[in-house]
Motif scaffolding. Structure first.
Motif, PDB file in Angstrom:
ATOM      1  N   ASN A  40     -51.941  99.390 -16.818  1.00  0.00           N
ATOM      2  CA  ASN A  40     -52.042  99.133 -18.287  1.00  0.00           C
ATOM      3  C   ASN A  40     -50.660  99.738 -19.085  1.00  0.00           C
ATOM      4  O   ASN A  40     -50.173  98.772 -20.025  1.00  0.00           O
ATOM      5  CB  ASN A  40     -53.290  99.713 -18.831  1.00  0.00           C
ATOM      6  CG  ASN A  40     -54.335  98.595 -18.517  1.00  0.00           C
ATOM      7  OD1 ASN A  40     -54.472  97.797 -18.205  1.00  0.00           O
ATOM      8  ND2 ASN A  40     -55.562  99.769 -18.509  1.00  0.00           N
ATOM      9  N   TYR A  43     -47.473  97.635 -16.428  1.00  0.00           N
ATOM     10  CA  TYR A  43     -47.882  96.310 -15.885  1.00  0.00           C
ATOM     11  C   TYR A  43     -47.598  96.196 -14.292  1.00  0.00           C
ATOM     12  O   TYR A  43     -47.365  97.066 -13.537  1.00  0.00           O
ATOM     13  CB  TYR A  43     -46.854  95.250 -16.570  1.00  0.00           C
ATOM     14  CG  TYR A  43     -46.930  95.469 -18.207  1.00  0.00           C
ATOM     15  CD1 TYR A  43     -48.119  95.792 -18.775  1.00  0.00           C
ATOM     16  CD2 TYR A  43     -45.875  95.095 -19.009  1.00  0.00           C
ATOM     17  CE1 TYR A  43     -48.320  95.965 -20.218  1.00  0.00           C
ATOM     18  CE2 TYR A  43     -45.696  95.110 -20.332  1.00  0.00           C
ATOM     19  CZ  TYR A  43     -47.005  95.500 -21.074  1.00  0.00           C
ATOM     20  OH  TYR A  43     -47.012  95.759 -22.356  1.00  0.00           O
ATOM     21  N   ARG A  57     -48.277  90.923 -16.838  1.00  0.00           N
ATOM     22  CA  ARG A  57     -49.191  91.827 -17.737  1.00  0.00           C
ATOM     23  C   ARG A  57     -50.704  91.227 -17.304  1.00  0.00           C
ATOM     24  O   ARG A  57     -51.156  90.235 -17.600  1.00  0.00           O
ATOM     25  CB  ARG A  57     -49.080  91.686 -19.354  1.00  0.00           C
ATOM     26  CG  ARG A  57     -49.837  92.606 -19.891  1.00  0.00           C
ATOM     27  CD  ARG A  57     -49.412  92.520 -21.481  1.00  0.00           C
ATOM     28  NE  ARG A  57     -50.068  93.655 -22.327  1.00  0.00           N
ATOM     29  CZ  ARG A  57     -49.796  93.954 -23.152  1.00  0.00           C
ATOM     30  NH1 ARG A  57     -48.850  93.641 -23.979  1.00  0.00           N
ATOM     31  NH2 ARG A  57     -50.638  94.944 -23.934  1.00  0.00           N
TER      32      ARG A  57
END
Length: 300
Positions: A40, A43, A57
């Motif tokens: 998170n 990415y 992402r």
């Protein structure tokens, strides 16, 4: 499409990266919160075969049951982790299509006991290696073959529309035949590389390794009718040459001190051969050598 990929290892990360690149909304389901946090934050990075870098992402979570209903769930964990997943998968909607990406044959009948109406299996020939928790190296281009065992095909037809030459997808007819063929290739390459501690290409360039691979092939063709037509030895050589610099998954497991998939790949082949009256002595010896190495905890 909304796609959840369960398993944030090399195969799961590479698959998630290409699906996200195509415009799908992808969620990676990992086992550890630490990896979720890193994905998170940083990415998902894919190191491409040409040396370039692609960053996607994707959403990440450890909570499969909290996800909204998906258009497809890709199960990309190793066989050993499937046992703890089946209960969670059973609790999901029966309308959600499942795609299993495991090596070997042991999971085939187990997966079909799940309530989902659409279940497919996948055999991959690409090379992938995790660099860290959020980075995967694409080590070799190979076809991702999908066979639908039951249910509808529309969701998998959408995967054909990816049309990415770096991640080619192909639909085939017979799931069991596809998985058996991949298990034969794996049985010819993986245990030899794990025991000899060599990369795939050395099975062709090392004379003694090549002789061993030929011997195993002869044992397999004696035990199973039609292998010479469906998997000519020339294709085995080509695969070794195409993946010459690859470290097989079984050797990678040995180097990391992990339990390999020897039981689900080679063990199942040995059982099927024995049922046909063939012992496969060379492959059986390698099978027990790999198990002995794992039992001793030896890495190198």
């Amino acid at each position: 499409m909304n796609v959840a990929v369960i398993g944030a290892g090399a195969v799961g990360q590479l698959t998630a990266s290409f699906l996200a690149e195509s415009g799908m909304f992808v969620t990676l389901v990992a086992r550890r919160q630490e990896q979720v946090d890193e994905l998170n934050e940083k990415y998902l990075t894919r190191m491409n075969v040409d040396g370039t870098k692609t960053v996607q992402r994707v959403a990440s979570t450890t909570q499969l049951k909290e996800l909204p209903q998906q258009d497809l769930i890709v199960v990309a964990v190793k066989y050993g982790q499937l046992q703890e997943l089946y209960e969670q998968l059973s609790a999901l909607s029966s309308q959600v299509p499942l795609l299993f990406m495991q090596n070997g044959l042991a999971h085939f009948d187990e997966a079909l006991r799940l309530p989902q109406k659409t279940i497919a299996f996948c055999s991959v020939a690409f090379g992938a290696q995790m660099i860290d928790q959020s980075t995967v190296q694409h080590r070799g281009v190979g076809v991702c073959k999908i066979a639908i065992e039951r249910g509808r095909s529309d969701v998998f037809n959408k995967l054909l529309l990816l049309e990415n030459t770096l991640y080619p997808v192909e639909l085939v007819d017979n799931a069991q035949q596809m998985l058996f063929g991949k298990a034969v290739f794996n049985s010819l390459i993986n245990p030899l590389t794990a025991v000899l501690q060599v990369k795939n290409g050395e099975l062709v360039t090392n004379k003694q390794a090549f002789l061993l691979m030929q011997t195993i092939y002869r044992e397999l063709t004696d035990a199973f009718r039609g292998i010479e037509q469906s998997i000519p030895f020339s294709e085995v050589i080509v695969l070794c040459e195409k993946t010459a610099e690859n470290t097989s998954s079984m050797l990678a497991d040995r180097m990391q001190g992990k339990k390999s998939e020897i039981e689900t790949i080679v063990g199942v082949i040995l059982e099927k051969a024995l049922a046909n009256g063939h012992n496969l002595p060379t492959l059986r010896t390698l099978y027990h050598q790999v198990l002995a190495i794992e039992e001793s905890g030896e890495k190198r």
